[in-house]
Design a protein around this motif. Sequence first.
Motif, PDB file in Angstrom:
ATOM      1  N   PHE A   1      -5.018 -61.006  30.698  1.00  0.00           N
ATOM      2  CA  PHE A   1      -5.915 -61.819  29.861  1.00  0.00           C
ATOM      3  C   PHE A   1      -5.681 -61.511  28.385  1.00  0.00           C
ATOM      4  CE2 PHE A   1     -10.023 -62.246  27.657  1.00  0.00           C
ATOM      5  CZ  PHE A   1     -10.362 -63.551  27.958  1.00  0.00           C
TER       6      PHE A   1
ATOM      7  N   THR B   1      -7.186 -57.699  33.376  1.00  0.00           N
ATOM      8  CA  THR B   1      -7.627 -57.625  31.979  1.00  0.00           C
ATOM      9  C   THR B   1      -6.432 -57.582  31.042  1.00  0.00           C
ATOM     10  OG1 THR B   1      -9.666 -56.471  32.597  1.00  0.00           O
ATOM     11  CG2 THR B   1      -8.967 -56.296  30.302  1.00  0.00           C
TER      12      THR B   1
ATOM     13  N   TYR C   1     -19.132 -57.373  35.728  1.00  0.00           N
ATOM     14  CA  TYR C   1     -17.911 -57.533  36.516  1.00  0.00           C
ATOM     15  C   TYR C   1     -17.892 -58.855  37.275  1.00  0.00           C
ATOM     16  CZ  TYR C   1     -17.288 -52.608  35.406  1.00  0.00           C
ATOM     17  OH  TYR C   1     -17.147 -51.424  34.725  1.00  0.00           O
TER      18      TYR C   1
ATOM     19  N   LEU D   1     -13.206 -56.712  26.509  1.00  0.00           N
ATOM     20  CA  LEU D   1     -13.806 -57.953  27.007  1.00  0.00           C
ATOM     21  C   LEU D   1     -15.149 -58.215  26.336  1.00  0.00           C
ATOM     22  CD1 LEU D   1     -12.943 -57.612  30.805  1.00  0.00           C
ATOM     23  CD2 LEU D   1     -11.756 -58.992  29.075  1.00  0.00           C
ATOM     24  N   SER D   2     -15.889 -57.153  26.032  1.00  0.00           N
ATOM     25  CA  SER D   2     -17.171 -57.305  25.349  1.00  0.00           C
ATOM     26  C   SER D   2     -16.970 -57.763  23.909  1.00  0.00           C
ATOM     27  CB  SER D   2     -17.944 -55.978  25.387  1.00  0.00           C
ATOM     28  OG  SER D   2     -18.210 -55.589  26.725  1.00  0.00           O
TER      29      SER D   2
ATOM     30  N   LYS E   1     -19.217 -61.633  36.255  1.00  0.00           N
ATOM     31  CA  LYS E   1     -18.879 -62.661  35.268  1.00  0.00           C
ATOM     32  C   LYS E   1     -17.371 -62.764  35.085  1.00  0.00           C
ATOM     33  CE  LYS E   1     -18.753 -63.315  30.261  1.00  0.00           C
ATOM     34  NZ  LYS E   1     -18.682 -64.787  30.318  1.00  0.00           N
ATOM     35  N   TRP E   2     -16.704 -61.602  34.992  1.00  0.00           N
ATOM     36  CA  TRP E   2     -15.267 -61.621  34.748  1.00  0.00           C
ATOM     37  C   TRP E   2     -14.471 -61.935  36.001  1.00  0.00           C
ATOM     38  CZ3 TRP E   2     -13.238 -62.456  30.280  1.00  0.00           C
ATOM     39  CH2 TRP E   2     -14.014 -62.186  29.143  1.00  0.00           C
ATOM     40  N   GLU E   3     -15.042 -61.709  37.166  1.00  0.00           N
ATOM     41  CA  GLU E   3     -14.399 -62.185  38.391  1.00  0.00           C
ATOM     42  C   GLU E   3     -14.289 -63.713  38.358  1.00  0.00           C
ATOM     43  OE1 GLU E   3     -15.157 -59.254  42.157  1.00  0.00           O
ATOM     44  OE2 GLU E   3     -16.850 -60.483  41.528  1.00  0.00           O
TER      45      GLU E   3
ATOM     46  N   GLU F   1     -14.305 -65.580  35.669  1.00  0.00           N
ATOM     47  CA  GLU F   1     -13.382 -65.949  34.595  1.00  0.00           C
ATOM     48  C   GLU F   1     -11.935 -65.784  35.030  1.00  0.00           C
ATOM     49  OE1 GLU F   1     -12.026 -67.161  30.879  1.00  0.00           O
ATOM     50  OE2 GLU F   1     -14.128 -67.107  31.527  1.00  0.00           O
ATOM     51  N   PHE F   2     -11.633 -64.665  35.678  1.00  0.00           N
ATOM     52  CA  PHE F   2     -10.264 -64.368  36.088  1.00  0.00           C
ATOM     53  C   PHE F   2      -9.880 -65.029  37.410  1.00  0.00           C
ATOM     54  CE2 PHE F   2     -10.693 -59.995  33.836  1.00  0.00           C
ATOM     55  CZ  PHE F   2     -10.397 -60.578  32.613  1.00  0.00           C
TER      56      PHE F   2
END
Length: 348
Positions: free
Chosen positions: A153, A150, A71, A18-19, A73-75, A77-78
């Motif tokens: 994604f 993930t 985390y 993800l990074s 941020k990705w919550e 996004e997802f």
Amino acid sequence: MDSVLIIGQGIAGSVLSLSLHIAGIPFVVVDDGHKTSSSIVAAGLYNAMAYKRGNLAWRAHELFDGCETFYQKWEKEFKVKFLHSDGLHRRIHDAEEYNNWTARMADKNLAPFIDKLVSSDLFSDSFDLPQGLCKVRGGWLDVPLFLETTKDFLTERASYLEAKIDLSKLESREGKWNWNGRLFSKVILCTGYRSAYDDRFFSGLPFSLAKGHTLILKVPGAELDEVINANVFVIPLGDDLYRIGSTFSWVNLNEEVEEKEVEKLEKEFQRLCSLPYEIIEKMAGVRPTVQDQKPLIGESKENRGVWHFGGFGSRAVLYCPVLAESFIERLEKRSPEDTETSVDRKRL
């Protein structure tokens, strides 16, 4: 731009992928569908302190906020909730420990990571909490959910391959690395504890592997919605289900469940909680712990272009987000090697 191959999609491989996505670096992740990942059985707890000694974790101030920011941020996004950052409650066993926590709350270095002392009245009488608890900053990551979202994604972006992890398939070809007919400029091993058995790329890494067991229990009537950490941790999962852990052992380093370790967890839970329970699931995994409790990050001296990003032990959730960013900077030769996390520090 040349593509990067990440081998392993546990916590480390997922965070790193993800990074790399954020950094705009093309990559492919290969994993066996979590069939051999210890991350899938990890409890996902994170906090900045060692409870017994009252010490901060390595680079705690630097890593803690970056961990939660990543985390969260990705919550968004997802559109999935997998980070539970409401704090952890440490059981206070006696008056001496109560005084220790009071002193820690007055320590300018420790105070930012301690919330408050909590009365046992806020918890069910079924739990043995004679001196109350201390609430510290932290929480837990729903690791299976994080890994699965993930994976989805990455799959949607054609950045995920499911295959048996076999490092013998990696072949050097014209300054690059060939994996099943595809060429990559760099290969990053996120293979967890299996790196300890790698004699080709990173032999002799200073691992000190540890096996751990956790249980899923059904405990009707517990009415617990906060994480308690005593001699065992108790994580509420909803619907009267709780995750209980963990044991430490240094033998039989595999994913096979051992009944004697299960019995240890049961005994400790029975000391903490008087309610009857049913065991729903038993799990075991091997932690990629390191002798000096710091990660192992760097490039193979014998096989240029092959890198290692691992050795996070039980603190992968805390360590990986910020260290992935700094790792990418080094990968792109924008920063020097960090001697504290060097894969060669055993010879420093």
